[in-house]
Design an enzyme around this catalytic site. Sequence first.
Site, PDB file in Angstrom:
ATOM      1  N   ASN A  27       0.850  -1.199   0.000  1.00 26.83           N
ATOM      2  CA  ASN A  27       0.000   0.000   0.000  1.00 26.83           C
ATOM      3  C   ASN A  27       0.886   1.251   0.000  1.00 26.83           C
ATOM      4  O   ASN A  27       2.106   1.147   0.016  1.00 26.83           O
ATOM      5  CB  ASN A  27      -0.962  -0.026   1.191  1.00 26.83           C
ATOM      6  CG  ASN A  27      -0.220  -0.073   2.507  1.00 26.83           C
ATOM      7  OD1 ASN A  27       0.517   0.841   2.858  1.00 26.83           O
ATOM      8  ND2 ASN A  27      -0.400  -1.165   3.248  1.00 26.83           N
ATOM      9  N   LYS A  40       8.397 -17.694 -10.400  1.00 26.58           N
ATOM     10  CA  LYS A  40       7.601 -16.635 -11.025  1.00 26.58           C
ATOM     11  C   LYS A  40       6.420 -17.242 -11.788  1.00 26.58           C
ATOM     12  O   LYS A  40       6.604 -18.202 -12.558  1.00 26.58           O
ATOM     13  CB  LYS A  40       8.504 -15.842 -11.976  1.00 26.58           C
ATOM     14  CG  LYS A  40       7.825 -14.646 -12.582  1.00 26.58           C
ATOM     15  CD  LYS A  40       8.748 -13.923 -13.535  1.00 26.58           C
ATOM     16  CE  LYS A  40       7.959 -12.925 -14.359  1.00 26.58           C
ATOM     17  NZ  LYS A  40       8.730 -12.383 -15.450  1.00 26.58           N
ATOM     18  N   PRO A  95      -2.340 -11.790  10.453  1.00 22.85           N
ATOM     19  CA  PRO A  95      -2.541 -11.601  11.895  1.00 22.85           C
ATOM     20  C   PRO A  95      -2.704 -10.120  12.201  1.00 22.85           C
ATOM     21  O   PRO A  95      -2.133  -9.274  11.510  1.00 22.85           O
ATOM     22  CB  PRO A  95      -1.251 -12.139  12.516  1.00 22.85           C
ATOM     23  CG  PRO A  95      -0.243 -12.095  11.427  1.00 22.85           C
ATOM     24  CD  PRO A  95      -0.994 -12.286  10.135  1.00 22.85           C
ATOM     25  N   ASP A  96      -3.496  -9.827  13.217  1.00 24.65           N
ATOM     26  CA  ASP A  96      -3.667  -8.433  13.637  1.00 24.65           C
ATOM     27  C   ASP A  96      -2.644  -8.142  14.730  1.00 24.65           C
ATOM     28  O   ASP A  96      -2.747  -8.653  15.851  1.00 24.65           O
ATOM     29  CB  ASP A  96      -5.098  -8.202  14.131  1.00 24.65           C
ATOM     30  CG  ASP A  96      -5.392  -6.716  14.313  1.00 24.65           C
ATOM     31  OD1 ASP A  96      -4.547  -6.015  14.914  1.00 24.65           O
ATOM     32  OD2 ASP A  96      -6.454  -6.257  13.829  1.00 24.65           O
ATOM     33  N   ILE A  97      -1.649  -7.338  14.401  1.00 23.20           N
ATOM     34  CA  ILE A  97      -0.529  -7.085  15.323  1.00 23.20           C
ATOM     35  C   ILE A  97      -1.016  -6.294  16.539  1.00 23.20           C
ATOM     36  O   ILE A  97      -0.692  -6.632  17.684  1.00 23.20           O
ATOM     37  CB  ILE A  97       0.599  -6.336  14.583  1.00 23.20           C
ATOM     38  CG1 ILE A  97       1.122  -7.226  13.456  1.00 23.20           C
ATOM     39  CG2 ILE A  97       1.727  -5.962  15.536  1.00 23.20           C
ATOM     40  CD1 ILE A  97       1.916  -6.513  12.402  1.00 23.20           C
ATOM     41  N   PHE A 141      -3.936   3.194  15.619  1.00 22.04           N
ATOM     42  CA  PHE A 141      -4.315   4.325  14.771  1.00 22.04           C
ATOM     43  C   PHE A 141      -5.512   3.944  13.913  1.00 22.04           C
ATOM     44  O   PHE A 141      -5.701   2.767  13.585  1.00 22.04           O
ATOM     45  CB  PHE A 141      -3.141   4.712  13.861  1.00 22.04           C
ATOM     46  CG  PHE A 141      -2.224   5.703  14.523  1.00 22.04           C
ATOM     47  CD1 PHE A 141      -1.457   5.320  15.607  1.00 22.04           C
ATOM     48  CD2 PHE A 141      -2.133   7.011  14.065  1.00 22.04           C
ATOM     49  CE1 PHE A 141      -0.619   6.229  16.239  1.00 22.04           C
ATOM     50  CE2 PHE A 141      -1.299   7.927  14.681  1.00 22.04           C
ATOM     51  CZ  PHE A 141      -0.539   7.543  15.777  1.00 22.04           C
ATOM     52  N   LYS A 184     -13.353   0.336  17.221  1.00 19.07           N
ATOM     53  CA  LYS A 184     -12.033  -0.275  16.976  1.00 19.07           C
ATOM     54  C   LYS A 184     -11.294  -0.513  18.295  1.00 19.07           C
ATOM     55  O   LYS A 184     -10.637  -1.535  18.477  1.00 19.07           O
ATOM     56  CB  LYS A 184     -11.221   0.642  16.054  1.00 19.07           C
ATOM     57  CG  LYS A 184     -10.152  -0.073  15.280  1.00 19.07           C
ATOM     58  CD  LYS A 184      -9.648   0.753  14.113  1.00 19.07           C
ATOM     59  CE  LYS A 184     -10.586   0.688  12.921  1.00 19.07           C
ATOM     60  NZ  LYS A 184     -10.129   1.454  11.774  1.00 19.07           N
TER      61      LYS A 184
HETATM   62  N1  CTP Z   1      -3.231  -3.125  12.561  1.00 14.64           N
HETATM   63  C1  CTP Z   1      -2.334  -4.104  12.923  1.00 14.64           C
HETATM   64  N2  CTP Z   1      -2.307  -5.308  12.273  1.00 14.64           N
HETATM   65  C2  CTP Z   1      -3.186  -5.558  11.278  1.00 14.64           C
HETATM   66  C3  CTP Z   1      -4.080  -4.550  10.893  1.00 14.64           C
HETATM   67  C4  CTP Z   1      -4.077  -3.357  11.547  1.00 14.64           C
HETATM   68  O1  CTP Z   1      -1.535  -3.887  13.843  1.00 14.64           O
HETATM   69  N3  CTP Z   1      -3.147  -6.725  10.659  1.00 14.64           N
HETATM   70  C5  CTP Z   1      -3.268  -1.861  13.313  1.00 14.64           C
HETATM   71  C6  CTP Z   1      -2.768  -0.664  12.569  1.00 14.64           C
HETATM   72  O2  CTP Z   1      -1.378  -0.461  12.756  1.00 14.64           O
HETATM   73  C7  CTP Z   1      -3.593   0.460  13.202  1.00 14.64           C
HETATM   74  C8  CTP Z   1      -4.922  -0.206  13.446  1.00 14.64           C
HETATM   75  O3  CTP Z   1      -4.620  -1.587  13.601  1.00 14.64           O
HETATM   76  O4  CTP Z   1      -3.062   0.835  14.450  1.00 14.64           O
HETATM   77  C9  CTP Z   1      -5.855  -0.004  12.298  1.00 14.64           C
HETATM   78  O5  CTP Z   1      -6.856  -0.925  12.379  1.00 14.64           O
HETATM   79  P1  CTP Z   1      -7.553  -1.557  11.083  1.00 14.64           P
HETATM   80  O6  CTP Z   1      -8.638  -2.450  11.564  1.00 14.64           O
HETATM   81  O7  CTP Z   1      -6.596  -2.095  10.126  1.00 14.64           O
HETATM   82  O8  CTP Z   1      -8.074  -0.258  10.489  1.00 14.64           O
HETATM   83  P2  CTP Z   1      -8.752  -0.106   9.153  1.00 14.64           P
HETATM   84  O9  CTP Z   1      -8.093  -0.851   8.058  1.00 14.64           O
HETATM   85  O10 CTP Z   1      -8.923   1.373   9.009  1.00 14.64           O
HETATM   86  O11 CTP Z   1     -10.092  -0.841   9.542  1.00 14.64           O
HETATM   87  P3  CTP Z   1     -11.464  -0.867   8.812  1.00 14.64           P
HETATM   88  O12 CTP Z   1     -11.517  -2.233   8.288  1.00 14.64           O
HETATM   89  O13 CTP Z   1     -12.388  -0.580   9.940  1.00 14.64           O
HETATM   90  O14 CTP Z   1     -11.417   0.196   7.794  1.00 14.64           O
END
Ligand code: CTP
Length: 398
Positions: free
Chosen positions: A210, A288, A305-307, A325, A339
């Site tokens: 991104n 590839k 995974p969600d960190i 954030f 959130k």
């Molecule tokens: N984050 C993380 N690991 C992930 C995804 C997000 O640590 N796999 C953290 C980001 O660093 C940030 C926060 O989670 O601090 C953002 O949350 P997220 O749910 O990713 O936000 P958005 O993508 O904006 O969520 P939404 O689906 O509600 O738009």
Amino acid sequence: MADKRVLLIVGGGVAAYKALELTRLLRKAGVGVRPILTPAGAQFVTPLSLAALAEDKVYSELFSLTDEAEMGHIQLSRSADLVVVVPSTADLMAKAAHGLAGDLASTTLLATDKPVLMAPAMNVRMWEHPATKRNLATLKADGVAFVGPDEGAMACGEYGPGRMAEPAVIFEAIMGMLRGTTPRPLAGRRAIVTAGPTAEPIDPVRYLTNRSSGKQGYAIAEALAALGCEVTLVSGPTALAAPAGVTRVQVETARDMLAACQAALPADLAVCVAAVADWRPADEGAVKIKKTGDAPPALRLVENPDILATLSAPGPARPRLVVGFAAETNDVEAYAQAKLARKGCDWIVANDVSVDGVMGGDDNTVSIVSATGVERWDKTAKSEVATRLAQRMAEALA
Ligand code: CTP
């Protein structure tokens, strides 16, 4: 800075050439530089170059009759406001950690009563050796400040942490220490900051990523370090240099980012600023993927995974303050509250990206959402957001 002086110890490593540029930057800022060039350092830069740029005499020998007569080594070690070691080799770190004093550089480090800043530079295996880790911990406990090392390609052909911080970054660290006015309310605290995008491989040549620049996360890491915090910055691929006094771990994928965060525990504070890819390709091709003339291949995704949620999970390793954030375009505070509950963190810094000029601009409008309510900040410069946030975090941990 005209009345400030730095005693610059130049150790024996390829990075010694950067000490010349650092000397130039310091002199340009009006800071006096008195160089000590170790015999090993003199294998890499000449006394003449150093003396010319420093506009001062270069000291090298402990048992030099003329040097001792002009300025004894004890006086030398106290004649500056700050002692800086650039590059700080594994050998110099080991000597300083053990209080050895067999040459001018180590004797000066033992005899000084002034703050010391080291900019380590060495091969990655040497940096990661348990002996160096022990010495680093001892020196930090003794109050020595560090800038770098950075991670990257090295002169020895290997890759990893150990490359000396850039002169401009060391310069900033020196100026901060010389100003000496910054209160250090986070001294002794440890923080993990995630920043930048992640890159999720499709095959060996392609990936999903991104547009995150990493700027906000790097600014927060820098602001925390400026308050005395020991910061590990876990960064996805960005074009940014590691801020002064911050240990940067560079990663690519969300899974590596999580592993690096967990390896950096224990911490008092975790700040998740990274734009982590929500999904990654389910299967990473070992080779590839080629065009076949048939239909384009389907890209199957699985969730990363969600960190933030993982670091927020209750348990003995949970940092005391975990901050996430959220960039929202509407219902900013309601989404941020949701959130906060979903992730289990303590604060969400909600960023209203619908405000004109926020995306890519220098100003930002944020709200700090926590269980106790919402704190709205007026529109302010992004760098100021980092400074104010670091101060708020310090207050929360106090
Ligand atoms: N984050 C993380 N690991 C992930 C995804 C997000 O640590 N796999 C953290 C980001 O660093 C940030 C926060 O989670 O601090 C953002 O949350 P997220 O749910 O990713 O936000 P958005 O993508 O904006 O969520 P939404 O689906 O509600 O738009």
